[in-house]
Design a protein around this motif. Structure first.
Motif, PDB file in Angstrom:
ATOM      1  N   LEU A  50       0.868  -1.118  -0.147  1.00 18.64           N
ATOM      2  CA  LEU A  50      -0.086  -0.075   0.172  1.00 18.64           C
ATOM      3  C   LEU A  50       0.887   1.252   0.051  1.00 18.64           C
ATOM      4  CD1 LEU A  50      -3.061  -0.866   2.409  1.00 18.64           C
ATOM      5  CD2 LEU A  50      -2.970  -0.955  -0.181  1.00 18.64           C
ATOM      6  N   ASP A  51       2.089   1.242   0.502  1.00 15.50           N
ATOM      7  CA  ASP A  51       3.183   2.137   0.593  1.00 15.50           C
ATOM      8  C   ASP A  51       3.259   2.731  -0.838  1.00 15.50           C
ATOM      9  OD1 ASP A  51       2.780   2.552   3.296  1.00 15.50           O
ATOM     10  OD2 ASP A  51       4.595   1.798   3.826  1.00 15.50           O
ATOM     11  N   VAL A  52       3.660   1.638  -1.521  1.00 12.45           N
ATOM     12  CA  VAL A  52       4.127   1.809  -2.972  1.00 12.45           C
ATOM     13  C   VAL A  52       3.041   2.104  -3.969  1.00 12.45           C
ATOM     14  CG1 VAL A  52       4.812   0.502  -5.085  1.00 12.45           C
ATOM     15  CG2 VAL A  52       5.876  -0.004  -2.729  1.00 12.45           C
ATOM     16  N   LEU A  53       1.519   1.769  -3.630  1.00 10.84           N
ATOM     17  CA  LEU A  53       0.441   2.476  -4.110  1.00 10.84           C
ATOM     18  C   LEU A  53       0.379   3.803  -4.136  1.00 10.84           C
ATOM     19  CD1 LEU A  53      -2.019   1.854  -6.004  1.00 10.84           C
ATOM     20  CD2 LEU A  53      -3.143   1.350  -3.936  1.00 10.84           C
ATOM     21  N   MET A  54       0.742   4.083  -2.591  1.00 17.21           N
ATOM     22  CA  MET A  54       0.561   5.689  -2.501  1.00 17.21           C
ATOM     23  C   MET A  54       1.786   6.431  -3.293  1.00 17.21           C
ATOM     24  SD  MET A  54      -0.868   7.816  -0.674  1.00 17.21           S
ATOM     25  CE  MET A  54      -1.601   7.625   0.933  1.00 17.21           C
ATOM     26  N   LYS A  55       2.912   5.692  -3.406  1.00 14.87           N
ATOM     27  CA  LYS A  55       3.763   6.365  -4.196  1.00 14.87           C
ATOM     28  C   LYS A  55       3.263   6.607  -5.394  1.00 14.87           C
ATOM     29  CE  LYS A  55       7.922   4.353  -1.872  1.00 14.87           C
ATOM     30  NZ  LYS A  55       9.332   3.948  -2.253  1.00 14.87           N
ATOM     31  N   TYR A  56       2.749   5.792  -6.296  1.00 12.44           N
ATOM     32  CA  TYR A  56       2.256   5.927  -7.621  1.00 12.44           C
ATOM     33  C   TYR A  56       0.970   6.913  -7.694  1.00 12.44           C
ATOM     34  CZ  TYR A  56       5.187   2.224  -9.806  1.00 12.44           C
ATOM     35  OH  TYR A  56       5.956   1.534 -10.167  1.00 12.44           O
ATOM     36  N   ILE A  57       0.297   6.841  -6.698  1.00 15.22           N
ATOM     37  CA  ILE A  57      -0.715   7.861  -6.525  1.00 15.22           C
ATOM     38  C   ILE A  57      -0.233   9.272  -6.560  1.00 15.22           C
ATOM     39  CG2 ILE A  57      -2.668   9.048  -5.121  1.00 15.22           C
ATOM     40  CD1 ILE A  57      -3.340   6.011  -4.212  1.00 15.22           C
ATOM     41  N   TYR A  58       0.692   9.621  -5.666  1.00 10.76           N
ATOM     42  CA  TYR A  58       1.322  10.929  -5.789  1.00 10.76           C
ATOM     43  C   TYR A  58       2.196  11.346  -6.913  1.00 10.76           C
ATOM     44  CZ  TYR A  58       0.728  11.551  -0.628  1.00 10.76           C
ATOM     45  OH  TYR A  58      -0.136  11.615   0.329  1.00 10.76           O
ATOM     46  N   LYS A  59       2.620  10.195  -7.688  1.00 11.55           N
ATOM     47  CA  LYS A  59       3.290  10.410  -9.052  1.00 11.55           C
ATOM     48  C   LYS A  59       2.381  10.933  -9.972  1.00 11.55           C
ATOM     49  CE  LYS A  59       6.497   8.485 -12.271  1.00 11.55           C
ATOM     50  NZ  LYS A  59       7.816   8.843 -11.786  1.00 11.55           N
ATOM     51  N   GLY A  60       1.238  10.274  -9.965  1.00 14.40           N
ATOM     52  CA  GLY A  60       0.116  10.456 -10.899  1.00 14.40           C
ATOM     53  C   GLY A  60      -0.516  11.860 -10.547  1.00 14.40           C
ATOM     54  N   MET A  61      -0.398  12.385  -9.486  1.00 15.25           N
ATOM     55  CA  MET A  61      -0.654  13.861  -9.006  1.00 15.25           C
ATOM     56  C   MET A  61       0.199  14.785  -9.620  1.00 15.25           C
ATOM     57  SD  MET A  61      -2.226  13.451  -5.284  1.00 15.25           S
ATOM     58  CE  MET A  61      -3.892  12.303  -4.600  1.00 15.25           C
ATOM     59  N   ALA A  62       1.460  14.487  -9.355  1.00 19.34           N
ATOM     60  CA  ALA A  62       2.606  15.414  -9.711  1.00 19.34           C
ATOM     61  C   ALA A  62       2.562  15.774 -11.108  1.00 19.34           C
ATOM     62  CB  ALA A  62       3.810  14.783  -9.247  1.00 19.34           C
ATOM     63  N   SER A  63       2.189  14.416 -11.746  1.00 20.27           N
ATOM     64  CA  SER A  63       2.418  14.699 -13.389  1.00 20.27           C
ATOM     65  C   SER A  63       1.130  15.125 -14.227  1.00 20.27           C
ATOM     66  CB  SER A  63       2.646  13.522 -14.141  1.00 20.27           C
ATOM     67  OG  SER A  63       1.571  12.188 -13.911  1.00 20.27           O
ATOM     68  N   THR A 113       5.604   7.116   2.859  1.00 21.93           N
ATOM     69  CA  THR A 113       5.890   7.402   1.542  1.00 21.93           C
ATOM     70  C   THR A 113       6.767   8.554   0.995  1.00 21.93           C
ATOM     71  OG1 THR A 113       3.628   6.357   0.939  1.00 21.93           O
ATOM     72  CG2 THR A 113       4.758   8.014  -0.678  1.00 21.93           C
ATOM     73  N   MET A 114       6.573   9.808   1.961  1.00 22.60           N
ATOM     74  CA  MET A 114       7.174  10.938   1.907  1.00 22.60           C
ATOM     75  C   MET A 114       8.595  10.931   2.184  1.00 22.60           C
ATOM     76  SD  MET A 114       5.208  13.198   0.455  1.00 22.60           S
ATOM     77  CE  MET A 114       3.583  13.559   0.059  1.00 22.60           C
ATOM     78  N   THR A 115       9.107   9.971   3.017  1.00 20.22           N
ATOM     79  CA  THR A 115      10.384   9.904   3.690  1.00 20.22           C
ATOM     80  C   THR A 115      11.063   8.736   2.975  1.00 20.22           C
ATOM     81  OG1 THR A 115       9.556   8.713   5.507  1.00 20.22           O
ATOM     82  CG2 THR A 115       9.544  11.047   5.845  1.00 20.22           C
ATOM     83  N   ASP A 116      10.469   8.006   2.274  1.00 21.27           N
ATOM     84  CA  ASP A 116      11.208   6.966   1.727  1.00 21.27           C
ATOM     85  C   ASP A 116      12.170   7.543   0.404  1.00 21.27           C
ATOM     86  OD1 ASP A 116      12.280   4.586   0.622  1.00 21.27           O
ATOM     87  OD2 ASP A 116      10.204   3.645   0.181  1.00 21.27           O
ATOM     88  N   TRP A 117      13.588   7.082   0.479  1.00 18.10           N
ATOM     89  CA  TRP A 117      14.161   7.781  -0.556  1.00 18.10           C
ATOM     90  C   TRP A 117      14.113   7.125  -1.893  1.00 18.10           C
ATOM     91  CZ3 TRP A 117      17.636   4.151  -2.768  1.00 18.10           C
ATOM     92  CH2 TRP A 117      17.817   3.125  -2.031  1.00 18.10           C
ATOM     93  N   ARG A 118      13.641   5.834  -1.908  1.00 17.57           N
ATOM     94  CA  ARG A 118      13.272   5.241  -3.210  1.00 17.57           C
ATOM     95  C   ARG A 118      12.064   5.656  -4.002  1.00 17.57           C
ATOM     96  NH1 ARG A 118      12.751  -0.586  -0.315  1.00 17.57           N
ATOM     97  NH2 ARG A 118      11.469   0.898   1.017  1.00 17.57           N
ATOM     98  N   ARG A 119      12.208   6.037  -5.147  1.00 16.88           N
ATOM     99  CA  ARG A 119      11.228   6.663  -6.085  1.00 16.88           C
ATOM    100  C   ARG A 119      10.775   5.599  -7.236  1.00 16.88           C
ATOM    101  NH1 ARG A 119      10.494  10.153  -2.300  1.00 16.88           N
ATOM    102  NH2 ARG A 119      12.093  11.551  -2.070  1.00 16.88           N
TER     103      ARG A 119
END
Length: 99
Positions: free
Chosen positions: A18-31, A92-98
């Protein structure tokens, strides 16, 4: 949406998924930020000759406005936080992996 997320969360390693899913959601929001919102568009995006930027909605959807795509992402974000908790955002915000 919620039963699906709860099923993932209950599985072994579900919290990390779910943390990885959140990363993808934020990536979608940013783009998906429209240039008309007064924000500077990313440097790698160039305007097309028609005047519209290359930032668009989901692939395969030609006439969906960017606000509708953002609405879908916000809906997923809300349900994901409901299931995984606020810690998901912090991790999600503090993980260095993108992604």
């Amino acid at each position: 949406m919620t039963p699906l997320l709860k099923g993932i969360y209950a599985a072994p390693g579900g919290s990390e998924l779910l943390d990885v899913l959140m990363k993808y959601i934020y990536k979608g929001m940013a783009s998906g930020v429209p240039a008309a919102a007064g924000l500077k568009s990313p440097a790698k995006m160039t305007p097309q000759s028609t005047g519209f930027s290359q930032i668009g909605s989901r692939p395969g959807v030609s006439n969906e406005p960017a606000s509708a795509a953002m609405s879908v992402l916000l809906s997923w974000h809300e349900k994901l936080v409901e299931v995984a908790g606020l810690g998901c955002i912090g991790r999600t915000m503090t993980d260095w992996r993108r992604v």
